[in-house]
Structures are given as C-alpha cells and as structure tokens.
Design an enzyme around this catalytic site. Structure first.
Site, mmCIF file in Angstrom:
data_model
loop_
_atom_site.group_PDB
_atom_site.id
_atom_site.type_symbol
_atom_site.label_atom_id
_atom_site.label_comp_id
_atom_site.label_asym_id
_atom_site.label_seq_id
_atom_site.Cartn_x
_atom_site.Cartn_y
_atom_site.Cartn_z
ATOM 1 C CD GLN A 159 -3.070 -0.852 2.218
ATOM 2 O OE1 GLN A 159 -3.081 -1.603 3.169
ATOM 3 N NE2 GLN A 159 -3.936 0.129 2.086
ATOM 4 C CG HIS A 160 0.474 3.395 2.413
ATOM 5 N ND1 HIS A 160 -0.865 3.636 2.559
ATOM 6 C CD2 HIS A 160 0.826 2.620 3.472
ATOM 7 C CE1 HIS A 160 -1.301 3.045 3.653
ATOM 8 N NE2 HIS A 160 -0.297 2.414 4.215
ATOM 9 C CG ASP A 198 -0.047 -5.068 1.936
ATOM 10 O OD1 ASP A 198 -0.885 -4.370 2.534
ATOM 11 O OD2 ASP A 198 1.166 -4.822 1.970
#
Length: 515
Positions: A75-76, A255
């Site tokens: 992520q991110h 995830d």
C-alpha cells in the site's frame, strides 16, 4: 487446440518480491506457484515490479488455463505518470520516510480531527498524500509533469490490462482513463473516504496543489486534461476488464485487506501479521474514528472496514537479534526459549527504523535494564522477541478501543513460524491465538477475489491451522511499558499535538505478511 480456462490466479506484489499462485476455484487448492525478487530500497522503478510479475507468472507455469486474476500490492506507494503513461520518477514506497515533515504540515493545515472525519486516517510519512506533498515541495519539475497518480497494485493492474507508456510495446497504449483501484488500497492514500467510498478531491488538492478527478474508464471520456487522473474505484468484485489474452481481471486490493480475505477472517477475528512490517487488523462493520491516528480506518475488500495499526519494526527485529548474537534464526529462537518471561529484567524498545506506532520516525532502538547478571545471550534473544511482540500488542489494544470485539487472534507472516515467537506470544496476548498453516495469504486473497469477480460469489476456502496457543498471565508488557512510556519526548511528539496518546499508524505494505 484451445486450453480450458477454469483456474484463478492471485498476485502478491510486496515490498520484497512478487508471488503468484494458481488456484482451483472450487476447492481453493494451490496447483502451481511462482515468485521473483524485487529490488531493495525505499524507491523503486515500477518496471522492476512488472518484470518480476512476468518472471513469477512464468515460474508458475503461465496463465494459459487461467480464467481470472487479481493483484494485491504493497500500500501507499506513489507512482506519478505523465500524459504519455511514462513513470516520472522511481516510486516512493510506504517505508520511505522522507515525507514525515510533509505529513506534519498537512496535519497542521487541515487538522487531525478533520482528516479522520473525512479520510478515516491521520497522515503519516507512509501515506500517498504525504508523499505527494513532498514531491510538490522538493521536485517541482516532476510534480508539474504529473497527469495521473497510481498505487503499486493500480499500476500493475493497468499494465496487465495491456496498457503502458507510449515508448513500450503495450498493445493498448497509455490510456490513463483505464486506471482502476479498489477501496481497500485507496483508503490508504489520505484522500479517500472508506465511509463514502469516494475520493476527497479537496484533500488531494491540499496535498499536491492541483485539482484531481476520477478516471472515467473510457478512452474518449477524459476531456478534462487539467486535472490529475486518479484510478477509478471499483466495487468489491467488479471486473477491471480483460487482458489482451481474454483473462478477466479483478479490482485488486491492498495487501492487508487481501490477507484478511485469504484467511477468511470474520468479525471477531484479529489478524496479527509479522513480516517486513507488523500489522494488526480486523474486519468489521463498525465506523472507525480515531483522532489520535493510531488506528487507520481503512476499507476491507467486501465493502466493510478494516481498522489497522502498523509498526515499522517487525520480523527484521529478529534479523537484528541474529546479527547482534552472531547466530542463526533457529539459534536465536533456542536462546530465547532458554530464558524466562521478562528476560530477567532486560527490555528491548524495538525502534530500529524509527517507528510510526507510536509515530517516532527519528527514534532508535534501546536495550534497557541491563545488569551484569542479566546480560546474557539468552536474555538478549528473549528481549528482542518480547519487544517486537509488545509493540504489536499495543496495536491490538488500540484496535479494541475502537469497539472491535476479539474472539481469537490469527498469527501469520514469516515470523509466525519461529517457535520462540509462538511461545512468547502466550506471555504477551490475553486471548487464544490460532496459527494458520504457512501460506501466501495475500496472494490467496487476491485469487479468491478473482474467483468472486469471475462467478459473482465469494468462495469459501478452508484454512488449515497448525497450532492453537493459549495465553498465560505474565508481567512482560508492564515491564515493557515502564520503558516505552518514557520514550515519547517533547522533541519527538507530532507537531500538531503534544500528547503521549498521539500514536499515528498506517498500513505497511508488504509486505506485512511476508517473512
């Protein structure tokens, strides 16, 4: 002779590697698998991820018999694309902390409470919004070229659908309107609301200084070229389209959300994942609102919520123990098991890479309570394991303060295989712990989502357990807190609030369930 396409595939594109599983959708049985490494570092050329995906697919025997595939990713991370679909600079990953000051600036401008009300999170360096602010402030030329912003799984899905930069051989070209994502991943940007299921374009503008809009899904629909394109947010089992070969592509996921789906986690289950980062999360229908920012109000893959706490220091704490003791991981485990709960007074504060829960990006690790009597390899090993698990237990407490009920813990990730981690966990946690069979649950969750998108029904796949651990009372956490509660100083507290309770967390991307 045509091949019968009846299988489903799941992809886990994590921090460290890409893993692919080929699954029988009727049973959940894994028929084939493959993997390929990713480059190290906190900024990476996404083309390396695309190459790793091709390699992992090949190692898994290819997709000739695959009917549907879905991609989960760390992520991110920030991927900025120009109008030709070209990656403008290496992607900034979740664990790149140069955007810490940018996160603090956003909080000062918007307010922590306002961020939580609108996006369900308080920004930290990990989040995409903070990275956008950093890019705007430090690489203005690159920022000015941005035509679209995507997350790692968004970009890989786009490539799998046949899109790519003008300079590539991608058959469907650089159509930015074809970018897609899902709510679980979008909710980790700090400019998307898990409650409304929509982007907050004003928060995006606050971060990047430019207007944004959602992709239309149509190559002829993007008439507004003055706004940054953000991926279209798909419903939980909505199709993103088909690959040039005709394989249905699911929406994908962050995830941790994919891991929850792969585990079949339900309300009452709290997952503790110990990998590159450590995460604590639980599927729920509750509205999550934590102004301290310690609990991120992310979305799940099924339209619900996935409150999550993350720590930067997880399995690599055990790597450090191995290095300090000049021992293998199995030897570290044996040493730890030869000690006693509390390590005879030795305590590790495990902030080796700074920390984000609590939010102390510049902190360092400390070994406290050392005496001539307790400074033994056994106690040092035990203190490292206990310190890592105590940090995760604090995360569990924060999730439970949001009203989440826990009936059992699910302990996953590479470190869950460590016998010392399992045994010490009984001294740290106060509810039963189930240890599922070691498996690639992020990739399995993606495969389950692919099957859901293919059939319209989410399959129920059996998850085998290898152990059930029963808690036993101890004073380990009290000892740990006697040192950590004094570690948050005025110098390290967040700029927006001078409070010991201001612990802001985010998802790690994986990968949290990776060892």
């Amino acid at each position: 002779m045509s091949v019968d396409r009846r299988l489903v595939a799941g992809v886990d594109s994590s921090t460290q590697s890409c893993k692919v599983v080929i699954v029988d959708p009727s049973t959940g049985g894994i028929l084939r698998s493959g993997s390929a490494p990713h480059p190290a570092g906190t900024e990476v050329d996404p083309e390396a991820w695309w190459s790793a995906l091709q390699q992992a697919m090949s190692e898994a025997g290819g997709f000739a018999d695959v009917a549907a595939v879905s991609i989960s990713g760390q992520q991110h991370g920030l991927i900025a694309l120009d109008r030709h679909g070209q990656v403008i600079r290496d992607a900034l990953l979740w664990n790149d902390l140069r955007s810490d000051a940018a996160a603090r600036a956003l909080i000062a401008e918007i307010g922590a409470d306002e961020f939580v009300d609108r996006a369900g999170v308080v920004p930290v360096a990990s989040f995409t919004g903070a990275k956008l602010r950093w890019l705007r402030d430090h690489e203005s030329d690159n920022a000015s070229r941005a035509a679209a912003v995507a997350l790692p799984h968004d970009w890989l899905t786009w490539r799998l659908l046949g899109h790519g930069p003008s300079s590539s051989s991608a058959p469907r070209g650089p159509d930015l309107e074809a970018l897609v994502t899902d709510a679980s991943d979008a909710s980790g940007t700090a400019y998307f609301s898990a409650v409304t299921g929509r982007y907050d374009f004003d928060l995006f503008r606050a971060a990047f200084g430019a207007p944004a809009r959602e992709a239309t899904g149509s190559a002829t629909g993007g008439l507004d070229t003055s706004s940054i394109v953000l991926p279209r947010v798909l419903a939980p089992h909505e199709s993103a389209g088909h690959t040039p070969e005709g394989i249905l592509v699911g929406p994908g996921a962050g995830d941790n959300a994919a891991a929850a789906l792969g585990l079949g986690a339900a309300p009452g289950d709290v997952v503790i994942s110990i990998g590159t980062s450590g995460t604590v999360f639980s599927p729920t229908r509750l509205e999550i609102n934590d102004p301290s920012g310690m609990v991120a109000g992310f979305a799940s893959t099924d339209g619900g919520r996935l409150p999550l706490v993350a720590t930067l220091n997880a399995a690599r704490v055990l790597d450090s123990a191995a290095a300090v003791l000049r021992a293998s991981h199995s030897e570290v485990a044996a040493l730890a098991l030869a000690s006693v709960p509390g390590a005879n007074g030795l305590t590790l504060v495990p902030y080796f890479e700074g920390e984000r829960t609590p939010n102390l990006p510049h902190a360092t690790a400390r070994l406290e309570g050392m005496t001539l009597a307790n400074s033994t390899p056994e106690n040092v090993a035990r203190a490292f394991v206990e310190g890592m698990l105590c940090g995760l237990a604090d995360g569990l407490d924060a999730v439970l303060r949001q009203g989440v009920k826990v009936q059992r813990l699910l302990l996953i990730g590479g470190a869950a295989r460590n016998p010392a981690v399992r045994e010490v966990a009984r001294d740290i946690f106060t509810v039963p712990i189930d240890v599922p069979e070691q498996a690639e649950y992020v990739a399995i969750g993606a495969a389950r989502q692919a099957a859901w998108a293919l059939t319209g029904t989410s399959p129920r796949w059996q998850v085998e357990l290898v152990a059930t651990l029963h808690p036993r009372p101890s004073q380990v956490r009290q000892q740990y807190h006697s040192f950590t509660h004094t570690s948050v100083t005025d110098e390290t507290r967040p700029a927006h609030e001078n409070s010991d309770n201001d612990h802001r967390g985010s998802s790690g991307a994986q990968s949290p369930v990776e060892g």
